[in-house]
Scaffold this active site. Structure first.
Site, PDB file in Angstrom:
ATOM      1  N   HIS A  58       0.821  -1.215   0.000  1.00 10.49           N
ATOM      2  CA  HIS A  58       0.000   0.000   0.000  1.00 10.49           C
ATOM      3  C   HIS A  58       0.852   1.260   0.000  1.00 10.49           C
ATOM      4  CE1 HIS A  58       0.161  -0.313   4.512  1.00 10.49           C
ATOM      5  NE2 HIS A  58       0.102   0.997   4.442  1.00 10.49           N
TER       6      HIS A  58
ATOM      7  N   ASP B 259       1.437  -7.781   2.300  1.00 11.58           N
ATOM      8  CA  ASP B 259       1.459  -6.342   2.014  1.00 11.58           C
ATOM      9  C   ASP B 259       2.896  -5.831   1.805  1.00 11.58           C
ATOM     10  OD1 ASP B 259       0.913  -3.668   1.781  1.00 11.58           O
ATOM     11  OD2 ASP B 259      -0.351  -3.538   3.569  1.00 11.58           O
TER      12      ASP B 259
ATOM     13  N   SER C 142       4.094   2.130   8.388  1.00 13.13           N
ATOM     14  CA  SER C 142       3.905   1.136   7.356  1.00 13.13           C
ATOM     15  C   SER C 142       5.180   0.959   6.579  1.00 13.13           C
ATOM     16  CB  SER C 142       2.804   1.559   6.400  1.00 13.13           C
ATOM     17  OG  SER C 142       1.594   1.107   6.895  1.00 13.13           O
TER      18      SER C 142
HETATM   19  N1  ARG Z   1      -4.553   0.169   7.592  1.00  8.76           N
HETATM   20  C1  ARG Z   1      -3.259   0.185   6.979  1.00  8.76           C
HETATM   21  C2  ARG Z   1      -2.659   1.598   7.058  1.00  8.76           C
HETATM   22  O1  ARG Z   1      -3.137   2.405   7.787  1.00  8.76           O
HETATM   23  C3  ARG Z   1      -3.307  -0.361   5.587  1.00  8.76           C
HETATM   24  C4  ARG Z   1      -3.981   0.494   4.574  1.00  8.76           C
HETATM   25  C5  ARG Z   1      -3.984  -0.026   3.182  1.00  8.76           C
HETATM   26  N2  ARG Z   1      -4.971  -1.048   2.939  1.00  8.76           N
HETATM   27  C6  ARG Z   1      -6.276  -0.803   2.624  1.00  8.76           C
HETATM   28  N3  ARG Z   1      -7.071  -1.812   2.434  1.00  8.76           N
HETATM   29  N4  ARG Z   1      -6.768   0.399   2.472  1.00  8.76           N
HETATM   30  O2  ARG Z   1      -2.073   2.189   6.212  1.00  8.76           O
HETATM   31  N1  GLU Z   2      -1.052   1.045   7.564  1.00  9.28           N
HETATM   32  C1  GLU Z   2      -0.454   2.096   8.326  1.00  9.28           C
HETATM   33  C2  GLU Z   2       0.516   2.951   7.525  1.00  9.28           C
HETATM   34  O1  GLU Z   2       0.341   3.151   6.345  1.00  9.28           O
HETATM   35  C3  GLU Z   2       0.158   1.506   9.523  1.00  9.28           C
HETATM   36  C4  GLU Z   2      -0.906   1.117  10.408  1.00  9.28           C
HETATM   37  C5  GLU Z   2      -1.005   2.037  11.572  1.00  9.28           C
HETATM   38  O2  GLU Z   2      -1.615   3.112  11.472  1.00  9.28           O
HETATM   39  O3  GLU Z   2      -0.438   1.638  12.561  1.00  9.28           O
HETATM   40  O4  GLU Z   2       1.420   3.548   8.047  1.00  9.28           O
END
Ligand code: ARG
Ligand code: GLU
Length: 714
Positions: free
Chosen positions: A85, A221, A650
């Site tokens: 991502h 990921d 991330s």
């Molecule tokens: N929750 C994770 C972050 O905050 C992954 C986000 C990407 N994945 C998604 N399905 N939107 O970045």
């Molecule tokens: N998916 C998040 C990012 O893009 C990390 C998840 C979180 O917020 O801890 O940094």
């Protein structure tokens, strides 16, 4: 049991309890603040192996990717690993219906196949220095916030001028502890970063939005890039002559895996946390700001989603936007739940009461902080209605693309009012490029429905006296929002990309034409109403709160002498550490700390948008063809630990007790997303993809042994 044994056990549990999982620590202070505890928790290396400015250390393998994610160097040829991502924009930019890298993945089997990415950069941290005393020179408490800001900016400019650095290095100075401390970061930024590999979305984003922020998780990921440098190994703009960067340090990879309780640390660039807020602030987030933003985003997602499900082209075009809107949407829901469940507001009130006690028992504290908490309470009361309007406006406006084009045009118009003609040509080109970019991900039918839905929320939520007069006039003339949007999208030049760009390029009359455009006129009126009625008040109340919050932080630092403080995240390099462990999301339920490929097959739904699995992966699974990456006939996929992470972490490496790479951080669990405001070690967990799954995909699924061969694998 004897009394003595009981006391011993109690002491032991107490000392275990006080071992922190909470905290995003500054790498240069680990030795003083954390090393002892880290070793107690299982770390086998020294703080100086993590951060050292005199010899290579782990920090030399960690980069900020584009300022929004983290990546790490995993080969001596500048190969870096980050999340799928995090690389998604790049993957999407190179994708077309014919070469759909989102759907099919992308692998460079030779460096010649690697793809450059304009605008993408990585920054290394060379050193970190406390510069508080030079920056707070001549800063007295009698200054207004604005005067203070100006004085600090001048001190920053002076320091930057006198600071010795190489031409290819940069200096970043940032406030910590709400402006009570300042650190200087010497950085080196490489701007030629090429795409090397990405699995198909059905692996890299397996489970998509349903699984996002959730455990148990089965997402691969990850994506890979390579840093290129000039022939002296120094930073350079993109050039075909550039060569793979030779790092000071690259991470070694361990295939040993982790057991419950094992030590892990995450090293990266967490973006933003608010751990030291008052109860008044936390209450506003949980009861007003988060719920409003959640409601607005629900409407945005429903609209985009309904188009994306019907049209492949729109699905590609809106994929990144959808994912980013959805991401915070879901996080805020978890945050509200978690704040309520963990009684965060009451905890803050209890903390404030004990602080009030300490203040009232000390004459000096009384003088400095006697009224502080009451003033904070009043200030949050005052800002409440304005903050609500601000959140409403700032959630709605950027979701309507035609308004984003207006905002870029506004910049274009302001530019052209300036006298410097030569500079204007460059600035105009920048505006045109920006508008061009917006059009690449623009579909008029989607935008029109977004306009209608979001404007109806705007009318329902904003006070009538703060709303756009023009919009109210149009409605009073008997038109409804549907008719207004019909007129707008049929007649606005902004809905005709080619004509608009043509006019901006060739026509000196562009500004006159724009100023009569219906979309531009409406945008300007909405923005003016906001600036006049909300923006100024918000900004002056916010600066009052900032001052109070800084004093509140100072009070905590001064009064709680025994507490070990870590600064809130601010996109600077941090280390967080914890142990691998499961958790209990609810009464009667316990989550295990590891997932395996078996879980992918349990979730598998053929042809599904979120849970489809590539045939090749199914075949490998059926044959148990996991190579050296499986254990006892099973392939590990993801695991969780109590590392305190946030957005920006991330792509951060998960390291074992010896500093070997064992995983890649990519998410947190739903029940624990309130850790940005109120970390609770019983329920806050970060989610990592096991490095063995990453390598299995690269090696067995993609057959990219060229990449595996570059890595140091133990
Ligand atoms: N929750 C994770 C972050 O905050 C992954 C986000 C990407 N994945 C998604 N399905 N939107 O970045
Ligand atoms: N998916 C998040 C990012 O893009 C990390 C998840 C979180 O917020 O801890 O940094």
């Amino acid at each position: 049991m004897t009394k003595r044994l009981l006391t011993l056990i109690m002491l032991f549990t107490l000392s275990l309890k006080s071992l922190a999982d909470e905290g995003m620590w500054l790498p240069q202070l680990l030795q003083t603040l954390n090393e002892k505890e880290m070793k107690k928790m299982g770390m086998k290396i020294n703080a100086s192996d993590i951060y050292n400015i005199n010899k290579s250390s782990l920090k030399d393998a960690i980069v900020s990717l584009g300022g929004f994610c983290t990546a790490e160097v995993i080969s001596d040829k500048g190969l870096i690993l980050t999340n799928h991502h995090c690389g998604f924009d790049a993957i999407q930019n190179h994708s077309t219906l014919e070469h759909n890298y989102i759907q099919n993945g992308f692998w460079a089997y030779d460096t010649k196949q690697e793809i450059p990415n304009q605008g993408l950069f990585v920054s290394f941290i060379i050193s970190i220095e406390d510069v508080t005393s030079s920056l707070l020179k001549n800063i007295t408490s009698s200054l207004t916030e604005k005067e203070r800001q100006t004085a600090i900016e001048k001190n920053i400019a002076d320091l930057k001028k006198s600071y010795k650095k190489e031409t290819y290095q940069d200096i970043i100075i940032k406030p910590f502890f709400d402006g009570n401390k300042f650190y200087l970061f010497l950085t080196e930024t490489y701007k030629d970063v090429r795409l090397v590999g990405a699995p198909p979305s059905s692996i890299g984003n397996f489970g998509k939005d349903s699984d996002n922020w959730m455990w148990p998780r089965h997402t691969g990921d990850f994506s890979m890039f390579r840093i290129y440098a000039d022939k002296n190994n120094k930073p350079a703009e993109y050039s075909p002559e550039n060569v793979p960067y030779k790092p000071k340090r690259s991470l070694s990879i361990s295939l040993k895996g982790l057991k419950e309780g094992d030590f892990t640390m995450v090293f990266g660039f967490p973006g933003k946390t608010n751990e030291y807020l008052s109860s008044y602030a936390v209450k506003q987030i949980a009861t007003s700001s988060d719920p409003l933003k959640i409601e607005i985003r629900r409407n945005v997602l429903e609209t985009m989603g309904s188009f994306m499900r019907k049209d492949e082209g729109i699905k590609i075009q809106y994929a990144a936007k959808y994912a980013s809107v959805e991401n915070a949407y879901k996080k805020w829901q978890g945050e509200v739940l978690g704040l309520n469940k963990s009684n965060a507001v009451q905890k803050k009130i209890d903390f404030e009461n004990s602080l009030r006690n300490k203040i009232s028992n000390n004459k000096d504290y009384m003088t400095s902080y006697g009224n502080l908490l009451d003033e904070l309470s009043t200030a949050y009361g005052e800002i409440e209605p304005f903050a609500f309007a601000r959140d409403c406006y700032s959630e709605i406006m950027p979701r309507i693309e035609i308004f984003n084009i207006c905002s870029a045009l506004n910049t274009f118009i302001t530019n052209n009012k300036q006298k410097d003609a030569a500079a204007n040509i460059n600035r105009n080109q920048a505006s045109i490029d920006k508008i061009d970019d917006i059009y690449k991900e623009y579909n008029a039918a989607v935008d029109k429905i977004l306009f209608e839905k979001l404007m109806s929320i705007y009318l329902a939520k904003m006070n009538p006296q703060d709303q756009s007069t023009l919009l109210k006039q149009l409605l009073a003339s008997g038109k409804d929002l549907k008719q207004i949007s019909d007129d707008l999208y049929n007649n606005s030049l902004l809905n005709q990309p080619d004509s608009l760009i043509g006019i901006l390029k060739n026509n000196k009359e562009a500004i006159n034409i724009l100023q009569k455009d219906p979309a531009f006129m409406l945008y300007t009126d909405i923005a003016d109403a906001y600036n006049k009625n909300i923006a100024q008040q918000v900004s002056s109340l916010q600066s009052k709160i900032n001052r109070l919050q800084r004093t509140y932080m100072e009070a905590q630092l001064t009064i709680l002498k025994d507490k070990r403080f870590y600064p809130d995240a601010n996109s600077t390099l941090r280390v967080t550490y914890g142990n691998v462990k499961g958790y209990q999301p609810r009464d009667g339920m316990k989550y295990h700390f590891y997932t395996y490929m078996d879980g992918i097959m349990e979730k598998y739904k053929p042809g599904d948008y979120e849970f489809d699995v590539p045939q090749k992966l199914i075949d490998l699974y059926r044959k148990k063809d996991f190579g050296r990456y499986g254990v006892n006939g099973r392939q590990p996929v993801c695991f969780i630990a109590s590392n305190h992470t946030t957005g920006g972490n991330s792509g951060s490496p998960a390291l074992d007790a010896y500093g070997n790479l064992v995983g890649l951080n990519f998410d947190r669990v739903w029940e624990g997303t309130m850790s940005d405001i109120n970390y609770d070690s019983s329920i806050c967990r970060n989610i990592m993809v096991d490095i063995r799954y990453v390598l299995f995909i690269i090696d067995k699924f993609a057959g990219a042994q060229n990449l595996i061969n570059e890595m140091k694998i133990n």
